[in-house]
Design a protein around this motif. Structure first.
Motif, mmCIF file in Angstrom:
data_model
loop_
_atom_site.group_PDB
_atom_site.id
_atom_site.type_symbol
_atom_site.label_atom_id
_atom_site.label_comp_id
_atom_site.label_asym_id
_atom_site.label_seq_id
_atom_site.Cartn_x
_atom_site.Cartn_y
_atom_site.Cartn_z
ATOM 1 N N MET A 1 0.838 -1.200 0.000
ATOM 2 C CA MET A 1 0.000 0.000 0.000
ATOM 3 C C MET A 1 0.876 1.255 0.000
ATOM 4 S SD MET A 1 -3.293 -0.661 2.491
ATOM 5 C CE MET A 1 -2.596 -1.845 3.647
ATOM 6 N N ARG A 2 0.370 2.278 -0.672
ATOM 7 C CA ARG A 2 1.005 3.591 -0.661
ATOM 8 C C ARG A 2 -0.069 4.640 -0.400
ATOM 9 N NH1 ARG A 2 3.405 3.132 -6.572
ATOM 10 N NH2 ARG A 2 1.308 2.237 -6.761
ATOM 11 N N CYS A 3 0.342 5.803 0.048
ATOM 12 C CA CYS A 3 -0.600 6.898 0.258
ATOM 13 C C CYS A 3 -0.248 8.045 -0.673
ATOM 14 C CB CYS A 3 -0.580 7.381 1.703
ATOM 15 S SG CYS A 3 -1.760 8.723 2.027
ATOM 16 N N GLY A 4 -1.256 8.638 -1.282
ATOM 17 C CA GLY A 4 -1.041 9.772 -2.167
ATOM 18 C C GLY A 4 -2.168 10.776 -2.073
ATOM 19 N N ILE A 5 -2.071 11.814 -2.877
ATOM 20 C CA ILE A 5 -3.004 12.949 -2.836
ATOM 21 C C ILE A 5 -3.703 13.073 -4.183
ATOM 22 C CG2 ILE A 5 -3.181 15.449 -2.537
ATOM 23 C CD1 ILE A 5 -0.547 15.221 -0.858
ATOM 24 N N SER A 6 -5.012 13.231 -4.161
ATOM 25 C CA SER A 6 -5.792 13.384 -5.382
ATOM 26 C C SER A 6 -5.728 14.816 -5.895
ATOM 27 C CB SER A 6 -7.255 13.018 -5.116
ATOM 28 O OG SER A 6 -8.076 13.368 -6.212
ATOM 29 N N THR A 7 -5.797 14.985 -7.217
ATOM 30 C CA THR A 7 -5.856 16.334 -7.785
ATOM 31 C C THR A 7 -7.159 17.028 -7.420
ATOM 32 O OG1 THR A 7 -6.813 15.636 -9.908
ATOM 33 C CG2 THR A 7 -4.400 15.648 -9.739
ATOM 34 N N SER A 8 -8.161 16.271 -6.961
ATOM 35 C CA SER A 8 -9.442 16.883 -6.584
ATOM 36 C C SER A 8 -9.309 17.811 -5.387
ATOM 37 C CB SER A 8 -10.482 15.807 -6.275
ATOM 38 O OG SER A 8 -10.147 15.108 -5.090
ATOM 39 N N CYS A 9 -8.214 17.694 -4.642
ATOM 40 C CA CYS A 9 -8.000 18.573 -3.488
ATOM 41 C C CYS A 9 -7.889 20.038 -3.909
ATOM 42 C CB CYS A 9 -6.745 18.161 -2.730
ATOM 43 S SG CYS A 9 -6.821 16.527 -1.943
ATOM 44 N N PHE A 10 -7.627 20.276 -5.180
ATOM 45 C CA PHE A 10 -7.343 21.637 -5.625
ATOM 46 C C PHE A 10 -8.426 22.210 -6.528
ATOM 47 C CE2 PHE A 10 -3.437 19.419 -4.704
ATOM 48 C CZ PHE A 10 -2.905 20.245 -3.745
ATOM 49 N N ASP A 14 -7.513 24.367 -12.643
ATOM 50 C CA ASP A 14 -7.253 23.547 -13.808
ATOM 51 C C ASP A 14 -6.480 22.298 -13.389
ATOM 52 O OD1 ASP A 14 -6.754 23.722 -16.995
ATOM 53 O OD2 ASP A 14 -4.952 23.010 -15.977
ATOM 54 N N THR A 15 -6.785 21.151 -14.005
ATOM 55 C CA THR A 15 -6.174 19.895 -13.585
ATOM 56 C C THR A 15 -4.669 19.880 -13.799
ATOM 57 O OG1 THR A 15 -8.230 18.681 -13.947
ATOM 58 C CG2 THR A 15 -6.211 17.381 -13.921
ATOM 59 N N VAL A 16 -4.167 20.550 -14.835
ATOM 60 C CA VAL A 16 -2.722 20.649 -15.029
ATOM 61 C C VAL A 16 -2.077 21.305 -13.811
ATOM 62 C CG1 VAL A 16 -0.945 21.958 -16.285
ATOM 63 C CG2 VAL A 16 -2.580 20.559 -17.548
ATOM 64 N N LEU A 17 -2.643 22.414 -13.352
ATOM 65 C CA LEU A 17 -2.105 23.102 -12.183
ATOM 66 C C LEU A 17 -2.229 22.237 -10.929
ATOM 67 C CD1 LEU A 17 -3.525 26.696 -12.797
ATOM 68 C CD2 LEU A 17 -1.246 25.837 -13.340
ATOM 69 N N SER A 18 -3.344 21.537 -10.814
ATOM 70 C CA SER A 18 -3.542 20.660 -9.652
ATOM 71 C C SER A 18 -2.506 19.549 -9.625
ATOM 72 C CB SER A 18 -4.948 20.062 -9.687
ATOM 73 O OG SER A 18 -5.935 21.067 -9.630
ATOM 74 N N GLN A 20 0.418 19.536 -11.011
ATOM 75 C CA GLN A 20 1.729 20.118 -10.713
ATOM 76 C C GLN A 20 1.929 20.255 -9.206
ATOM 77 O OE1 GLN A 20 1.492 23.731 -13.030
ATOM 78 N NE2 GLN A 20 2.618 22.848 -14.756
ATOM 79 N N GLN A 21 0.895 20.681 -8.493
ATOM 80 C CA GLN A 21 1.008 20.821 -7.041
ATOM 81 C C GLN A 21 1.209 19.471 -6.363
ATOM 82 O OE1 GLN A 21 -1.306 23.887 -4.914
ATOM 83 N NE2 GLN A 21 -2.501 24.093 -6.787
ATOM 84 N N VAL A 22 0.471 18.465 -6.818
ATOM 85 C CA VAL A 22 0.599 17.124 -6.239
ATOM 86 C C VAL A 22 2.022 16.605 -6.422
ATOM 87 C CG1 VAL A 22 -0.117 14.720 -6.521
ATOM 88 C CG2 VAL A 22 -1.844 16.527 -6.453
ATOM 89 N N VAL A 23 2.569 16.797 -7.610
ATOM 90 C CA VAL A 23 3.936 16.344 -7.885
ATOM 91 C C VAL A 23 4.934 17.096 -7.003
ATOM 92 C CG1 VAL A 23 5.760 16.359 -9.640
ATOM 93 C CG2 VAL A 23 3.471 15.530 -10.222
ATOM 94 N N GLN A 24 4.733 18.414 -6.880
ATOM 95 C CA GLN A 24 5.650 19.227 -6.070
ATOM 96 C C GLN A 24 5.633 18.804 -4.604
ATOM 97 O OE1 GLN A 24 4.297 23.221 -6.858
ATOM 98 N NE2 GLN A 24 5.137 23.240 -8.934
ATOM 99 N N MET A 25 4.533 18.254 -4.137
ATOM 100 C CA MET A 25 4.436 17.802 -2.750
ATOM 101 C C MET A 25 5.049 16.426 -2.552
ATOM 102 S SD MET A 25 0.793 19.226 -1.339
ATOM 103 C CE MET A 25 -0.180 18.742 -2.751
ATOM 104 N N GLY A 26 5.536 15.809 -3.621
ATOM 105 C CA GLY A 26 6.194 14.522 -3.496
ATOM 106 C C GLY A 26 5.252 13.353 -3.297
ATOM 107 N N VAL A 32 -6.064 11.321 -10.883
ATOM 108 C CA VAL A 32 -6.315 12.505 -11.696
ATOM 109 C C VAL A 32 -7.819 12.640 -11.918
ATOM 110 C CG1 VAL A 32 -6.081 13.488 -14.010
ATOM 111 C CG2 VAL A 32 -4.076 12.567 -12.839
ATOM 112 N N PHE A 33 -8.356 13.774 -11.494
ATOM 113 C CA PHE A 33 -9.776 14.070 -11.632
ATOM 114 C C PHE A 33 -9.932 15.003 -12.827
ATOM 115 C CE2 PHE A 33 -13.696 13.991 -8.863
ATOM 116 C CZ PHE A 33 -14.550 14.491 -9.825
ATOM 117 N N LEU A 34 -10.458 14.464 -13.941
ATOM 118 C CA LEU A 34 -10.715 15.281 -15.116
ATOM 119 C C LEU A 34 -11.993 16.084 -14.900
ATOM 120 C CD1 LEU A 34 -9.935 12.592 -17.850
ATOM 121 C CD2 LEU A 34 -8.423 14.419 -17.022
#
Length: 260
Positions: A1-10, A14-18, A20-26, A32-34
């Motif tokens: 198991m791993r834990c991650g963050i959904s783009t829906s948090c943002f 725009d999903t591209v910007l969202s 980018q933030q998820v990636v920057q947070m490691g 990905v929420f289209l």
């Protein structure tokens, strides 16, 4: 198991910007929420692929923007709607392949339609839609959305055997709270067919908040998932009113990672 963050948090960014933030947070994994048709076009998907390429963040699931229409397409006696729905989902499955995701989240039919469209008919359509996904290497994961047919653990218990080998679920903890259902009952109903998990925490006053800040017993949840042989990921799915700083999401992610 791993834990991650959904783009829906943002949302409503725009999903591209969202992403980018998820990636920057490691975040090691993400969903990905289209958000609209233009975000399903090849040029837009190219941009998403460029963001995650070599980033260390893996897209494991995709959430379609048309979830409110699942019942319209797939719980209808109008054949052309069903075939049009299959065509739309074929595109989603293609997008999953482009992004490297092997799961697609499905809300399904609304509660109020269950009397007009039987469980048997619904299961048949779900199996067909799931089989289409398999052709693309994608598992269709039915979520327990509170206002939809499978928000009720009783309906999950009924439909799970009817789905047959297509049975696969996204467990969403906040949707359990919004349904005022029992998490234990939903876990039991889905059992070994849980393929994906959305997590958030809750208090009596707020049903969607940062993991570790409320009443949900996450160590017990992880233990229960392991008892079912769960091999998937835990995706933090909040909305913008659930946190004030990105660092809070990172802290929540690290907390869950410490448990798994």
């Amino acid at each position: 198991m791993r834990c991650g963050i959904s783009t829906s948090c943002f949302f409503p960014e725009d999903t591209v910007l969202s992403l980018q933030q998820v990636v920057q947070m490691g975040s090691p994994v993400t969903e990905v929420f289209l958000n609209t048709f233009s975000e399903a076009e090849d040029a837009y998907i190219d941009r998403l692929c460029d963001i995650v390429k070599g980033s260390g963040t893996e897209v494991v699931s995709v959430h379609p923007f048309s979830s409110m229409l699942d019942g319209y397409f797939f719980a209808s006696h109008y054949p052309t709607r069903f075939w049009d729905g299959l065509s739309l989902f074929k595109r989603y499955y293609e997008i999953c392949g482009r992004l490297g995701a092997n799961k697609l989240v499905f809300h399904g039919d609304h509660n109020q339609n269950s009397e007009q469209f039987s469980h048997g008919e619904y299961a048949e359509h779900f199996r067909t839609l799931s089989e289409l996904g398999r052709q693309y290497g994608v598992v269709l994961c039915h979520e327990n959305v509170h206002y939809c047919r499978l928000g009720d653990p009783a309906n999950v218990r009924i439909l799970r055997p009817m789905f047959g080998d297509a049975a696969a679920f996204t467990l969403d903890t906040k949707q359990v709270q919004r349904k005022k259902a029992s998490l234990d009952e939903m876990l039991t109903a889905m059992g070994e067919d849980i393929r994906h998990v959305h997590i958030s925490d809750f208090t009596p006053q707020k049903d969607c908040m940062l993991p570790g800040k409320g009443r949900l017993d996450f160590p017990a949840l992880v233990k229960r998932l392991r008892s079912y042989g769960y091999q998937g990921d835990l995706i933090i799915e909040l909305y913008q009113d659930g946190f004030t700083r990105n660092e809070e999401l990172v802290e929540a992610m690290r907390y869950i990672q410490s448990l798994i």
